[in-house]
Design a protein around this motif. Structure first.
Motif, PDB file in Angstrom:
ATOM      1  N   GLU A 142      -7.993   8.162  -1.024  1.00 29.51           N
ATOM      2  CA  GLU A 142      -8.705   6.916  -1.302  1.00 29.51           C
ATOM      3  C   GLU A 142      -8.802   6.643  -2.798  1.00 29.51           C
ATOM      4  O   GLU A 142      -8.665   5.499  -3.233  1.00 29.51           O
ATOM      5  CB  GLU A 142     -10.102   6.938  -0.670  1.00 29.51           C
ATOM      6  CG  GLU A 142     -10.080   6.883   0.841  1.00 29.51           C
ATOM      7  CD  GLU A 142      -9.341   5.672   1.381  1.00 29.51           C
ATOM      8  OE1 GLU A 142      -9.487   4.559   0.834  1.00 29.51           O
ATOM      9  OE2 GLU A 142      -8.593   5.842   2.367  1.00 29.51           O
ATOM     10  N   LYS A 143      -9.026   7.674  -3.585  1.00 31.25           N
ATOM     11  CA  LYS A 143      -9.105   7.504  -5.040  1.00 31.25           C
ATOM     12  C   LYS A 143      -7.762   7.018  -5.591  1.00 31.25           C
ATOM     13  O   LYS A 143      -7.707   6.119  -6.427  1.00 31.25           O
ATOM     14  CB  LYS A 143      -9.515   8.813  -5.715  1.00 31.25           C
ATOM     15  CG  LYS A 143      -9.793   8.666  -7.184  1.00 31.25           C
ATOM     16  CD  LYS A 143     -10.343   9.960  -7.754  1.00 31.25           C
ATOM     17  CE  LYS A 143     -10.653   9.800  -9.227  1.00 31.25           C
ATOM     18  NZ  LYS A 143     -11.129  11.052  -9.816  1.00 31.25           N
ATOM     19  N   GLY A 144      -6.673   7.603  -5.104  1.00 32.55           N
ATOM     20  CA  GLY A 144      -5.345   7.174  -5.533  1.00 32.55           C
ATOM     21  C   GLY A 144      -5.054   5.737  -5.136  1.00 32.55           C
ATOM     22  O   GLY A 144      -4.537   4.948  -5.933  1.00 32.55           O
ATOM     23  N   LEU A 145      -5.397   5.374  -3.898  1.00 32.03           N
ATOM     24  CA  LEU A 145      -5.167   4.002  -3.441  1.00 32.03           C
ATOM     25  C   LEU A 145      -6.036   3.010  -4.225  1.00 32.03           C
ATOM     26  O   LEU A 145      -5.600   1.897  -4.525  1.00 32.03           O
ATOM     27  CB  LEU A 145      -5.435   3.884  -1.939  1.00 32.03           C
ATOM     28  CG  LEU A 145      -4.464   4.664  -1.043  1.00 32.03           C
ATOM     29  CD1 LEU A 145      -4.893   4.559   0.416  1.00 32.03           C
ATOM     30  CD2 LEU A 145      -3.037   4.199  -1.242  1.00 32.03           C
ATOM     31  N   ARG A 146      -7.249   3.451  -4.576  1.00 36.24           N
ATOM     32  CA  ARG A 146      -8.131   2.597  -5.384  1.00 36.24           C
ATOM     33  C   ARG A 146      -7.505   2.318  -6.747  1.00 36.24           C
ATOM     34  O   ARG A 146      -7.570   1.204  -7.259  1.00 36.24           O
ATOM     35  CB  ARG A 146      -9.490   3.288  -5.545  1.00 36.24           C
ATOM     36  CG  ARG A 146     -10.649   2.374  -5.400  1.00 36.24           C
ATOM     37  CD  ARG A 146     -12.026   3.016  -5.453  1.00 36.24           C
ATOM     38  NE  ARG A 146     -12.150   4.431  -5.702  1.00 36.24           N
ATOM     39  CZ  ARG A 146     -12.316   5.361  -4.749  1.00 36.24           C
ATOM     40  NH1 ARG A 146     -12.361   5.013  -3.486  1.00 36.24           N
ATOM     41  NH2 ARG A 146     -12.450   6.630  -5.069  1.00 36.24           N
ATOM     42  N   ARG A 147      -6.865   3.335  -7.339  1.00 41.08           N
ATOM     43  CA  ARG A 147      -6.201   3.148  -8.635  1.00 41.08           C
ATOM     44  C   ARG A 147      -5.112   2.070  -8.542  1.00 41.08           C
ATOM     45  O   ARG A 147      -4.855   1.362  -9.506  1.00 41.08           O
ATOM     46  CB  ARG A 147      -5.531   4.446  -9.089  1.00 41.08           C
ATOM     47  CG  ARG A 147      -6.442   5.495  -9.577  1.00 41.08           C
ATOM     48  CD  ARG A 147      -5.603   6.719  -9.972  1.00 41.08           C
ATOM     49  NE  ARG A 147      -6.397   7.890 -10.127  1.00 41.08           N
ATOM     50  CZ  ARG A 147      -6.956   8.260 -11.272  1.00 41.08           C
ATOM     51  NH1 ARG A 147      -6.802   7.538 -12.345  1.00 41.08           N
ATOM     52  NH2 ARG A 147      -7.669   9.355 -11.336  1.00 41.08           N
ATOM     53  N   LEU A 148      -4.464   1.997  -7.389  1.00 37.69           N
ATOM     54  CA  LEU A 148      -3.389   1.022  -7.201  1.00 37.69           C
ATOM     55  C   LEU A 148      -3.919  -0.393  -6.971  1.00 37.69           C
ATOM     56  O   LEU A 148      -3.169  -1.359  -7.063  1.00 37.69           O
ATOM     57  CB  LEU A 148      -2.498   1.446  -6.027  1.00 37.69           C
ATOM     58  CG  LEU A 148      -1.787   2.777  -6.218  1.00 37.69           C
ATOM     59  CD1 LEU A 148      -1.108   3.201  -4.923  1.00 37.69           C
ATOM     60  CD2 LEU A 148      -0.795   2.723  -7.369  1.00 37.69           C
ATOM     61  N   ARG A 149      -5.201  -0.501  -6.674  1.00 38.83           N
ATOM     62  CA  ARG A 149      -5.802  -1.808  -6.399  1.00 38.83           C
ATOM     63  C   ARG A 149      -6.371  -2.485  -7.640  1.00 38.83           C
ATOM     64  O   ARG A 149      -6.892  -3.598  -7.547  1.00 38.83           O
ATOM     65  CB  ARG A 149      -6.938  -1.644  -5.396  1.00 38.83           C
ATOM     66  CG  ARG A 149      -6.498  -1.248  -4.035  1.00 38.83           C
ATOM     67  CD  ARG A 149      -7.702  -1.178  -3.094  1.00 38.83           C
ATOM     68  NE  ARG A 149      -7.316  -0.619  -1.832  1.00 38.83           N
ATOM     69  CZ  ARG A 149      -7.768   0.529  -1.341  1.00 38.83           C
ATOM     70  NH1 ARG A 149      -8.664   1.238  -2.007  1.00 38.83           N
ATOM     71  NH2 ARG A 149      -7.345   0.969  -0.185  1.00 38.83           N
ATOM     72  N   ILE A 150      -6.311  -1.802  -8.796  1.00 40.76           N
ATOM     73  CA  ILE A 150      -6.954  -2.358  -9.987  1.00 40.76           C
ATOM     74  C   ILE A 150      -5.991  -2.400 -11.172  1.00 40.76           C
ATOM     75  O   ILE A 150      -4.971  -1.720 -11.195  1.00 40.76           O
ATOM     76  CB  ILE A 150      -8.217  -1.555 -10.374  1.00 40.76           C
ATOM     77  CG1 ILE A 150      -7.867  -0.100 -10.689  1.00 40.76           C
ATOM     78  CG2 ILE A 150      -9.277  -1.637  -9.288  1.00 40.76           C
ATOM     79  CD1 ILE A 150      -9.011   0.720 -11.242  1.00 40.76           C
ATOM     80  N   GLY A 151      -6.355  -3.190 -12.151  1.00 38.32           N
ATOM     81  CA  GLY A 151      -5.680  -3.204 -13.449  1.00 38.32           C
ATOM     82  C   GLY A 151      -4.185  -3.418 -13.422  1.00 38.32           C
ATOM     83  O   GLY A 151      -3.655  -4.226 -12.671  1.00 38.32           O
ATOM     84  N   LYS A 152      -3.508  -2.648 -14.267  1.00 40.33           N
ATOM     85  CA  LYS A 152      -2.064  -2.785 -14.449  1.00 40.33           C
ATOM     86  C   LYS A 152      -1.288  -2.489 -13.173  1.00 40.33           C
ATOM     87  O   LYS A 152      -0.289  -3.134 -12.891  1.00 40.33           O
ATOM     88  CB  LYS A 152      -1.575  -1.863 -15.563  1.00 40.33           C
ATOM     89  CG  LYS A 152      -2.044  -2.272 -16.934  1.00 40.33           C
ATOM     90  CD  LYS A 152      -1.543  -1.279 -17.972  1.00 40.33           C
ATOM     91  CE  LYS A 152      -2.067  -1.640 -19.339  1.00 40.33           C
ATOM     92  NZ  LYS A 152      -1.628  -0.678 -20.358  1.00 40.33           N
ATOM     93  N   ALA A 153      -1.725  -1.503 -12.418  1.00 42.43           N
ATOM     94  CA  ALA A 153      -1.025  -1.153 -11.172  1.00 42.43           C
ATOM     95  C   ALA A 153      -1.052  -2.334 -10.214  1.00 42.43           C
ATOM     96  O   ALA A 153      -0.026  -2.701  -9.630  1.00 42.43           O
ATOM     97  CB  ALA A 153      -1.669   0.065 -10.521  1.00 42.43           C
ATOM     98  N   LYS A 154      -2.203  -2.947 -10.067  1.00 43.72           N
ATOM     99  CA  LYS A 154      -2.338  -4.099  -9.179  1.00 43.72           C
ATOM    100  C   LYS A 154      -1.435  -5.232  -9.639  1.00 43.72           C
ATOM    101  O   LYS A 154      -0.698  -5.820  -8.840  1.00 43.72           O
ATOM    102  CB  LYS A 154      -3.796  -4.564  -9.153  1.00 43.72           C
ATOM    103  CG  LYS A 154      -4.020  -5.790  -8.303  1.00 43.72           C
ATOM    104  CD  LYS A 154      -5.484  -6.178  -8.346  1.00 43.72           C
ATOM    105  CE  LYS A 154      -5.746  -7.428  -7.554  1.00 43.72           C
ATOM    106  NZ  LYS A 154      -7.171  -7.775  -7.580  1.00 43.72           N
ATOM    107  N   ARG A 155      -1.465  -5.523 -10.931  1.00 49.27           N
ATOM    108  CA  ARG A 155      -0.627  -6.594 -11.480  1.00 49.27           C
ATOM    109  C   ARG A 155       0.847  -6.334 -11.228  1.00 49.27           C
ATOM    110  O   ARG A 155       1.594  -7.218 -10.818  1.00 49.27           O
ATOM    111  CB  ARG A 155      -0.887  -6.745 -12.979  1.00 49.27           C
ATOM    112  CG  ARG A 155      -1.709  -7.947 -13.335  1.00 49.27           C
ATOM    113  CD  ARG A 155      -1.778  -8.213 -14.824  1.00 49.27           C
ATOM    114  NE  ARG A 155      -1.843  -7.061 -15.701  1.00 49.27           N
ATOM    115  CZ  ARG A 155      -2.945  -6.417 -16.048  1.00 49.27           C
ATOM    116  NH1 ARG A 155      -4.104  -6.806 -15.561  1.00 49.27           N
ATOM    117  NH2 ARG A 155      -2.903  -5.400 -16.883  1.00 49.27           N
ATOM    118  N   GLU A 156       1.258  -5.095 -11.488  1.00 52.31           N
ATOM    119  CA  GLU A 156       2.668  -4.747 -11.308  1.00 52.31           C
ATOM    120  C   GLU A 156       3.091  -4.853  -9.842  1.00 52.31           C
ATOM    121  O   GLU A 156       4.169  -5.354  -9.534  1.00 52.31           O
ATOM    122  CB  GLU A 156       2.922  -3.340 -11.839  1.00 52.31           C
ATOM    123  CG  GLU A 156       4.389  -3.026 -11.942  1.00 52.31           C
ATOM    124  CD  GLU A 156       4.681  -1.735 -12.694  1.00 52.31           C
ATOM    125  OE1 GLU A 156       5.801  -1.248 -12.542  1.00 52.31           O
ATOM    126  OE2 GLU A 156       3.798  -1.217 -13.420  1.00 52.31           O
TER     127      GLU A 156
END
Length: 96
Positions: free
Chosen positions: A55-69
């Motif tokens: 869940e922590k890893g998936l949360r990282r993908l939902r925010i900031g630069k990762a989300k934009r990319e």
């Protein structure tokens, strides 16, 4: 060919924006179709720890630069892109 390139791009993004442990657990679950129980047993950690790390890893993908990319590379409609974790990627056949 497009699907393979998309998978490669997706997992490249996952690797860049998650820790080694998060990346390992996410890949085991979503690429190798392993259960959290199997991953926990293999890595010598609790099922709860696997769940938290995933869940922590998936949360990282939902925010900031990762989300934009992710939004830019896959032309994903934001409202549905992150609902139910990575399930939307599975529906589009981008991994596995």
């Amino acid at each position: 060919m497009y699907a393979e390139r998309s998978k490669s791009q997706l997992w490249s993004i996952v690797e860049r924006y998650t820790t080694d442990r998060e990346n390992s657990i996410i890949k085991e679950i979503f690429i190798n179709n392993r259960t959290m129980v199997a991953v926990a047993r293999e890595q010598g950690i609790t099922i709860e720890r696997v769940r938290q790390t995933k869940e922590k890893g998936l949360r990282r993908l939902r925010i900031g630069k990762a989300k934009r990319e992710l939004l830019e590379k896959f032309d994903i409609v934001e409202a549905g892109a992150y609902r139910n974790s990575m399930n939307k990627f599975n529906e589009h056949g981008l991994y596995g």
